[in-house]
Design an enzyme around this catalytic site. Sequence first.
Site, PDB file in Angstrom:
ATOM      1  N   GLU A 174       9.461  12.208   8.720  1.00  0.00           N
ATOM      2  CA  GLU A 174       9.267  12.345   7.270  1.00  0.00           C
ATOM      3  C   GLU A 174       9.849  13.652   6.705  1.00  0.00           C
ATOM      4  O   GLU A 174      10.325  13.674   5.576  1.00  0.00           O
ATOM      5  CB  GLU A 174       7.783  12.214   6.923  1.00  0.00           C
ATOM      6  N   TYR A 197       5.984  15.742   5.125  1.00  0.00           N
ATOM      7  CA  TYR A 197       7.092  15.473   4.204  1.00  0.00           C
ATOM      8  C   TYR A 197       7.677  16.763   3.638  1.00  0.00           C
ATOM      9  O   TYR A 197       8.815  17.138   3.922  1.00  0.00           O
ATOM     10  CB  TYR A 197       6.590  14.622   3.022  1.00  0.00           C
ATOM     11  N   GLY A 227       4.707   3.404  -1.130  1.00  0.00           N
ATOM     12  CA  GLY A 227       5.852   3.377  -2.039  1.00  0.00           C
ATOM     13  C   GLY A 227       6.962   2.554  -1.402  1.00  0.00           C
ATOM     14  O   GLY A 227       7.532   1.644  -2.007  1.00  0.00           O
ATOM     15  N   HIS A 272      14.924   7.887  -0.116  1.00  0.00           N
ATOM     16  CA  HIS A 272      14.035   8.229   0.996  1.00  0.00           C
ATOM     17  C   HIS A 272      14.061   7.133   2.080  1.00  0.00           C
ATOM     18  O   HIS A 272      14.301   7.416   3.256  1.00  0.00           O
ATOM     19  CB  HIS A 272      12.613   8.448   0.466  1.00  0.00           C
ATOM     20  N   GLU A 273      13.844   5.902   1.659  1.00  0.00           N
ATOM     21  CA  GLU A 273      13.792   4.824   2.673  1.00  0.00           C
ATOM     22  C   GLU A 273      15.162   4.633   3.329  1.00  0.00           C
ATOM     23  O   GLU A 273      15.252   4.377   4.522  1.00  0.00           O
ATOM     24  CB  GLU A 273      13.275   3.517   2.065  1.00  0.00           C
ATOM     25  N   HIS A 329      15.780   7.233   6.015  1.00  0.00           N
ATOM     26  CA  HIS A 329      15.117   6.933   7.290  1.00  0.00           C
ATOM     27  C   HIS A 329      16.033   6.171   8.250  1.00  0.00           C
ATOM     28  O   HIS A 329      15.769   6.154   9.462  1.00  0.00           O
ATOM     29  CB  HIS A 329      13.862   6.089   7.058  1.00  0.00           C
ATOM     30  N   GLU A 358      10.481   1.911   5.652  1.00  0.00           N
ATOM     31  CA  GLU A 358      11.890   1.903   6.071  1.00  0.00           C
ATOM     32  C   GLU A 358      12.217   0.841   7.105  1.00  0.00           C
ATOM     33  O   GLU A 358      12.973   1.121   8.044  1.00  0.00           O
ATOM     34  CB  GLU A 358      12.231   3.293   6.606  1.00  0.00           C
ATOM     35  N   PRO A 385       0.796  -1.245   0.000  1.00  0.00           N
ATOM     36  CA  PRO A 385       0.000   0.000   0.000  1.00  0.00           C
ATOM     37  C   PRO A 385       0.821   1.285   0.000  1.00  0.00           C
ATOM     38  O   PRO A 385       0.260   2.356  -0.180  1.00  0.00           O
ATOM     39  CB  PRO A 385      -0.826  -0.122   1.283  1.00  0.00           C
ATOM     40  N   LYS A 413      -0.969   6.032  -2.757  1.00  0.00           N
ATOM     41  CA  LYS A 413      -0.648   7.339  -3.333  1.00  0.00           C
ATOM     42  C   LYS A 413      -1.066   7.384  -4.813  1.00  0.00           C
ATOM     43  O   LYS A 413      -1.413   8.441  -5.333  1.00  0.00           O
ATOM     44  CB  LYS A 413       0.858   7.569  -3.197  1.00  0.00           C
ATOM     45  N   ASP A 444      -4.104   6.721   9.888  1.00  0.00           N
ATOM     46  CA  ASP A 444      -4.253   6.291   8.485  1.00  0.00           C
ATOM     47  C   ASP A 444      -5.100   7.265   7.670  1.00  0.00           C
ATOM     48  O   ASP A 444      -5.000   7.320   6.450  1.00  0.00           O
ATOM     49  CB  ASP A 444      -4.934   4.919   8.402  1.00  0.00           C
TER      50      ASP A 444
HETATM   51  N1  BES Z   1       7.338   5.587   6.569  1.00  0.00           N
HETATM   52  C1  BES Z   1       6.721   5.947   5.353  1.00  0.00           C
HETATM   53  C2  BES Z   1       5.437   5.217   5.084  1.00  0.00           C
HETATM   54  C3  BES Z   1       4.369   5.469   6.127  1.00  0.00           C
HETATM   55  C4  BES Z   1       4.178   6.727   6.680  1.00  0.00           C
HETATM   56  C5  BES Z   1       3.554   4.433   6.507  1.00  0.00           C
HETATM   57  C6  BES Z   1       3.183   6.925   7.634  1.00  0.00           C
HETATM   58  C7  BES Z   1       2.563   4.629   7.454  1.00  0.00           C
HETATM   59  C8  BES Z   1       2.379   5.873   8.024  1.00  0.00           C
HETATM   60  C9  BES Z   1       7.659   5.783   4.164  1.00  0.00           C
HETATM   61  O1  BES Z   1       8.976   6.074   4.453  1.00  0.00           O
HETATM   62  C10 BES Z   1       7.238   6.771   3.138  1.00  0.00           C
HETATM   63  O2  BES Z   1       7.310   7.938   3.431  1.00  0.00           O
HETATM   64  N2  BES Z   1       6.839   6.325   1.985  1.00  0.00           N
HETATM   65  C11 BES Z   1       6.482   7.206   0.895  1.00  0.00           C
HETATM   66  C12 BES Z   1       7.732   7.424   0.083  1.00  0.00           C
HETATM   67  C13 BES Z   1       7.808   8.653  -0.711  1.00  0.00           C
HETATM   68  C14 BES Z   1       7.567   9.908   0.033  1.00  0.00           C
HETATM   69  C15 BES Z   1       9.152   8.726  -1.410  1.00  0.00           C
HETATM   70  C16 BES Z   1       5.410   6.502   0.085  1.00  0.00           C
HETATM   71  O3  BES Z   1       5.108   5.353   0.407  1.00  0.00           O
HETATM   72  O4  BES Z   1       4.871   7.085  -0.823  1.00  0.00           O
HETATM   73 ZN    ZN Z   2       9.148   8.180   4.782  1.00  0.00          ZN
END
Ligand code: BES
Ligand code: ZN
Length: 635
Positions: A353, A416, A303, A330-331, A334, A306, A301, A592, A408
């Site tokens: 973030e 971000y 992108g 990005h990951e 983290h 981390e 679900p 996304k 959520d």
């Molecule tokens: N840690 C996040 C994903 C996340 C955030 C899951 C909040 C649950 C709650 C991950 O590092 C992230 O930011 N993913 C983004 C990446 C993008 C900004 C490059 C994504 O999944 O789109």
């Molecule tokens: Zn992130």
Amino acid sequence: MTIKNLIVGSFTLLLLASCNESTSSTNSLNHSADGKVEQVVADFNKHTSQDYHSFSNPEEVKVTHLTLDLNVDFSKRELTGSVALDFKRMTAHAKTLILDTRDLIISKVTANGEDLSFSLAESDSFLGAPLSITLPEQGSTLTVYYQTVPQASGVQWLTPAQTAGKKHPFLFTQAQAIHARSFIPLQDSPNVRVTYDATIRTPKELLAVMSASNDPDTPRDGVYEFSMPQAIPSYLIALAVGDLHFKAMGERTGVYSEIGILDAAAAEFEDTESMLIATEKSFGPYSWDRYDLLILPPSFPFGGMENPRLSFITPTVIAGDKSLVSLIAHELAHSWSGNTVTNATWRDLWLNEGFTTYLTYRIMEMVYGEDRYAMEAVLGRQDLQADIDSLKPNDQILAIDLKGRDPDEVFSNIPYEKGALFLRELEYKVGRENFDKFLLGYFETFAFKSITTNDFIDYLDKTLVQDHSDKISKERIEEWIFKPGVPEGAPVPESNAFTSVDSARNNWLAGKIKAKDIDSKNWVVHQWLYFLNNLPAQLTVAQLKELDEAFGLTDIKNNEIAHSWLLICVNNWYEPAFPRLNDYLVSIGRNKLVKPLYKALSSTPEGLAIAREAFTKAKDGYHPLTVKVNEKFVK
Ligand code: BES
Ligand code: ZN
């Protein structure tokens, strides 16, 4: 343009019903018509460090280590086994340990070979249910025997048909923000850090991997042992099981995936090792030993996630041309901001973030150069603006008030891109060298700690503000952190590569040139995104047809460009793209990419019919979270 073919098109997604929701929340914030009362609440919340998303009581009893022993049963879609929790009494009178759970079946709790009494309270609609356990008189370990339910909110079970190889089932967990409690009873707050060991029992032909030490050469015997010796918050505990294979990319980096996409993934992400080396050079040593990637099926679900030592990654970024690898930066970033220095509560998510997005830009600049960074920064700023234009003022605040809210449901670009822009401003004010020293000190000072927004502000006060009081003020910092919008005078990202895109777009819109005469043969993916994302909201079907015929946009394989294009097609009812739209929604579960499409479709009755049809077809293959956040659009 050359955008190579990709991979995910033929996947089918899995079968899973939406998570069972139960009784009403006790945590909801009292909204008052009286602005003053709200201001009092806001002021109180400004200073709070309370975690509204955990029932646990770490101030009385703190869990420090977990020992998991779980059997993975694909036929029943259950994880069954036990977790032993080592705990520390924080006060002399501590009698009860409270753990978070969601939809867990608890069979018994023992310590020193004897049963302990426990009770599971009624379930809250999004927080789950507190499990209260009477502590044993002696000792500091107890064991909970439990099993998960098939619809566990943090676990996705995939049938063989829903994998790339089609032969074996697959399972992965996604714990952030508050889903670890759906597969382990624990203190599910990012303020509590634990080390862990695990024994995972799977069908013999499959491999288990975790956010821990992974040995790619481990014998495939169905029993896998893991250890995570560094203390991590619960949201970073992760497990995946499938027909996984490994390919090294560098000395410390490699990739796990199903065999069919392994080479493509290793080629796409071959710069991971350089990213790791570049980040260490500027921001201090990598603390986690290895850095590997796990490529998941397209229903993942997010992108990326981390999970320490092993980031979980969507296959939708394997574009064939490394155009979307900022996700890996990005990951990886983290590993510093998030995994080493962690947000203490979900209100402080921007510390994870925002810092990570800032570091991502820096890594992209170091590895791919300034032009690439500049384009990504402009696109990021535009994403931020779109959210500022659509979110309520309170949801544009970095230190967002989440009391009574499901994290959520609050996901946005604010933590971000606004967080990153704030740090960019600090960098510009004090100079890059000084700012990098500050970051290095920040990562060292708070290593393996969970901190609140106020801890950060206090630290900033004692360091940068003190050393550069002529350039940064407390008021300005507070404006960034506690006020909606973006402060006036904030940095404005710019990219030369977009100048020619703007003029091509303008000339075409003014009727001065035909779409096919746009000189786009050297445009990179980012330029296409900028071209599409800045078209006017209203376009005619004839205009869309002209673009489509000139550039083959409906058939484009790059998933980000396809997303931007399909959104335009929905908003302007360009029907020739609808079969592709349907395929897209049914084959990808990354929120996304799909959520804005469902949202746009749901705004007209004709669109809603398309959304419903796609959702019905896709639902069984979507992750529980994707179901939860999109089903409201198709109701
Ligand atoms: N840690 C996040 C994903 C996340 C955030 C899951 C909040 C649950 C709650 C991950 O590092 C992230 O930011 N993913 C983004 C990446 C993008 C900004 C490059 C994504 O999944 O789109
Ligand atoms: Zn992130």
